[in-house]
Design a protein around this motif. Structure first.
Motif, PDB file in Angstrom:
ATOM      1  N   VAL A   1       0.849  -1.193   0.000  1.00 14.15           N
ATOM      2  CA  VAL A   1       0.000   0.000   0.000  1.00 14.15           C
ATOM      3  C   VAL A   1       0.885   1.244   0.000  1.00 14.15           C
ATOM      4  O   VAL A   1       1.690   1.436   0.910  1.00 14.15           O
ATOM      5  CB  VAL A   1      -0.955   0.006   1.215  1.00 14.15           C
ATOM      6  N   ASN A   2       0.740   2.029  -1.047  1.00 13.47           N
ATOM      7  CA  ASN A   2       1.477   3.293  -1.144  1.00 13.47           C
ATOM      8  C   ASN A   2       0.598   4.393  -0.561  1.00 13.47           C
ATOM      9  O   ASN A   2      -0.459   4.703  -1.106  1.00 13.47           O
ATOM     10  CB  ASN A   2       1.796   3.568  -2.617  1.00 13.47           C
ATOM     11  N   LEU A   3       1.042   4.971   0.565  1.00 16.49           N
ATOM     12  CA  LEU A   3       0.211   5.975   1.243  1.00 16.49           C
ATOM     13  C   LEU A   3       0.207   7.307   0.510  1.00 16.49           C
ATOM     14  O   LEU A   3      -0.700   8.116   0.705  1.00 16.49           O
ATOM     15  CB  LEU A   3       0.703   6.194   2.677  1.00 16.49           C
TER      16      LEU A   3
ATOM     17  N   CYS B   1       8.098   1.592  -3.292  1.00 11.93           N
ATOM     18  CA  CYS B   1       7.096   0.566  -3.641  1.00 11.93           C
ATOM     19  C   CYS B   1       7.556  -0.241  -4.851  1.00 11.93           C
ATOM     20  O   CYS B   1       7.424  -1.468  -4.876  1.00 11.93           O
ATOM     21  CB  CYS B   1       5.744   1.219  -3.932  1.00 11.93           C
TER      22      CYS B   1
ATOM     23  N   ALA C   1      -5.676   6.753   1.936  1.00 12.98           N
ATOM     24  CA  ALA C   1      -5.114   5.604   2.637  1.00 12.98           C
ATOM     25  C   ALA C   1      -6.217   4.718   3.208  1.00 12.98           C
ATOM     26  O   ALA C   1      -6.159   3.491   3.110  1.00 12.98           O
ATOM     27  CB  ALA C   1      -4.184   6.074   3.740  1.00 12.98           C
TER      28      ALA C   1
ATOM     29  N   LYS D   1      -7.683   2.430   0.692  1.00 17.19           N
ATOM     30  CA  LYS D   1      -6.747   1.362   0.308  1.00 17.19           C
ATOM     31  C   LYS D   1      -6.700   0.267   1.389  1.00 17.19           C
ATOM     32  O   LYS D   1      -6.714  -0.922   1.069  1.00 17.19           O
ATOM     33  CB  LYS D   1      -5.345   1.943   0.097  1.00 17.19           C
ATOM     34  N   PHE D   2      -6.673   0.709   2.649  1.00 12.12           N
ATOM     35  CA  PHE D   2      -6.655  -0.291   3.740  1.00 12.12           C
ATOM     36  C   PHE D   2      -7.935  -1.128   3.733  1.00 12.12           C
ATOM     37  O   PHE D   2      -7.912  -2.334   3.918  1.00 12.12           O
ATOM     38  CB  PHE D   2      -6.512   0.387   5.108  1.00 12.12           C
TER      39      PHE D   2
ATOM     40  N   ARG E   1       0.499  -7.308   4.597  1.00 12.45           N
ATOM     41  CA  ARG E   1       0.455  -6.020   3.909  1.00 12.45           C
ATOM     42  C   ARG E   1       1.710  -5.225   4.265  1.00 12.45           C
ATOM     43  O   ARG E   1       2.085  -5.156   5.444  1.00 12.45           O
ATOM     44  CB  ARG E   1      -0.787  -5.251   4.401  1.00 12.45           C
TER      45      ARG E   1
ATOM     46  N   THR F   1       3.051  -1.442   4.178  1.00 17.37           N
ATOM     47  CA  THR F   1       2.581  -0.067   3.998  1.00 17.37           C
ATOM     48  C   THR F   1       3.793   0.857   3.876  1.00 17.37           C
ATOM     49  O   THR F   1       4.714   0.798   4.702  1.00 17.37           O
ATOM     50  CB  THR F   1       1.715   0.362   5.197  1.00 17.37           C
TER      51      THR F   1
ATOM     52  N   SER G   1       1.450  -4.954  13.700  1.00 14.17           N
ATOM     53  CA  SER G   1       2.339  -4.312  12.729  1.00 14.17           C
ATOM     54  C   SER G   1       3.745  -4.207  13.288  1.00 14.17           C
ATOM     55  O   SER G   1       3.932  -4.098  14.494  1.00 14.17           O
ATOM     56  CB  SER G   1       1.859  -2.898  12.427  1.00 14.17           C
TER      57      SER G   1
END
Ligand code: P5A
Length: 444
Positions: A352-354, A365, A388, A391-392, A403, A405, A426
């Motif tokens: 996931v690109n914030l 990424c 974001a 995407k999450f 995932r 991030t 995380s």
């Protein structure tokens, strides 16, 4: 795969007509689209999972020495007239007439067709034992198709057929299937319990169904709770060893475990009360020994050592491949979406690109994407210009187990975030450490 180029038609709304979690989530995650009652298109994400399950089934079948082939979906009614099942099967069979007026049907199962192949090519005990299987679409015109792919009309099944000279050999083939099925389900992260069942339209009175316990399951089951402690694990097994396979069967079937069709209250009451369980389950497979039911009626015989012609001993063994997609979701989800076990996940991890468009975040990424791909893994990179939160939510819904991030703030400190979908935990790690962690998880 880059999400901007993929086809992932997620739904914002919860479909009103879907009654159970797996059906709702498969629709919301863009895995399937209904085309008619009980008939579905498998959209790219769903198709990937279906193929992953099929791959595990193929690998485990071939490990057990079974031989893949492919039979057609349409069959001639004449074969079924020979066994007597053309009339017996009733309204569940979809009957079709071709342009020449010949009676055809969409196969609900393949005992007749495989017996026809056998009788055309095999005539001696020297060619036995033999197990032929395929994974092919089936059609049963279920009166009440429901719960999405769980009870479809068109569905994907692995069906295997065993041919042996003696009843004893055929029972070994039965045991071998039981063992290979235990391995197969465990590899997908599922516990499926073999339970004594009923032969139904396939026939035979020696049969076990494999059930995944789930409140939304369609079958009522009765069992001794001790059975849920049994694990096949990573034990090595010699599939040709009669005693070894028999011992596994005994270990997994000696405790009380039956579906409502064979349930016997008096025998059940012999189980200590605190261990008696009445629950619901999803039938993900069934194995049958039916002896000479088809070989006698269809004339499939072999010469034995003394030159006598004897009808071949048979069994058939099924795994509900498309139903397993639903069963896996029933067993692995939370309020945010699916949680795929690593063995069947459609993508190994998400990226996931914030801050899409930020030079550093984009580059980081891309590097992660390249490193994971080079290791033979398939990441799903969310490279869309989205918030974001959105995407999450998508990642949580489609359920990739890991995932990564990536955002400008973390990159300033040289870290990305690795999150477990299952635990929600995380960790901040250097990007290359995150890659090696994922490689380690998947054993590459
Ligand atoms: C065994 C293989 C048979 O048909 N003949 C060939 C035997 N067995 S069975 O139990 O009837 O089916 C095997 C598995 O297929 C799944 N299944 C279904 N999946 C989705 N929708 C359906 N309508 C459906 N019907 C059967 C089940 O998992 C079943 O165990």
């Amino acid at each position: 795969m880059r999400l901007s180029r993929y086809f992932l038609p997620v739904l914002k709304e919860t479909p009103a007509d879907a009654q159970i979690a797996s059906h709702r989530l498969m629709l919301r995650a863009g895995m399937i689209k209904q085309q008619a009652a009980g008939i579905y298109s498998w959209l790219p994400l769903g198709y990937k999972v279906l193929m992953n399950i099929a791959r595990i089934v193929h690998e485990e079948q071939q490990r057990a020495g079974h031989i893949p082939l492919l039979m057609p979906t349409l069959q001639s009614a004449d074969l079924w007239r020979e066994s007597g099942r053309y009339d017996d099967y009733g309204e569940e069979m979809l009957r079709i007439t071709d342009r020449h007026g010949r009676d055809m049907l969409y196969g609900p199962t393949n005992e007749e067709m495989v017996t026809d192949i056998f009788r055309s090519h095999v005539g001696s005990y020297k060619d036995l034992p033999l197990t032929l299987y395929h994974i092919q679409w089936k059609f049963r015109d279920e009166i009440r198709p429901r719960f999405g792919v769980m009870r479809g009309r068109e569905f994907y099944m692995k069906d295997g057929y065993t041919f042996d000279l003696t009843r004893e050999d055929a029972l070994h083939a039965y045991n071998r299937h039981l063992v290979s099925y235990l391995r197969t389900y465990e590899r997908m992260g599922l516990q499926a319990i073999p339970m004594r069942a009923d032969g139904g339209p396939i026939g035979g009175d020696y049969t076990h169904e494999f059930l995944v316990l789930a409140e939304t399951g369609e079958s009522e089951v009765f069992y001794d709770s001790e059975i849920t402690d049994l694990k096949f694990g990573d034990r090595e097994i010699d599939y040709d060893n009669v005693e070894e396979c028999q011992a596994v069967l005994e270990e997994f079937t000696s405790r009380y475990a039956r579906t409502d069709e064979t349930h016997d209250e008096a025998v059940f009451n012999e189980v200590p009360e605190e261990r008696r369980r009445v629950a619901r389950g999803i039938e993900v497979g069934q194995i049958f020994y039916f002896g000479t039911k088809y070989s006698e009626s269809m004339g499939a015989s072999v010469q034995d050592k003394d030159g006598n012609k004897v009808p071949v001993e048979m069994g058939s063994h099924g795994i509900g491949v498309s139903r397993l997609v639903g069963a896996l979701i029933e067993a692995n989800h939370d309020e945010n979406g699916i949680i795929w076990p690593e063995g069947v996940t459609p993508f190994h991890c998400g990226i996931v690109n914030l801050k899409q468009g930020d030079a550093e975040a984009d580059a980081a990424c891309e590097d992660l994407y390249k490193a994971l791909t080079a290791a033979g893994l398939e990441p799903l990179y969310d490279d869309r210009n989205e918030r974001a939160g959105g995407k999450f939510a998508t990642m949580d819904l489609i359920g990739l187990p890991w995932r990564i991030t990536v955002g400008p703030r973390g990159l300033k400190n040289g870290v990305v975030e690795l999150t477990s979908r299952r635990t929600g935990e995380s960790e901040e790690l250097a990007p290359e450490i995150a890659v090696s962690r994922i490689k380690e998880i998947y054993g590459v």
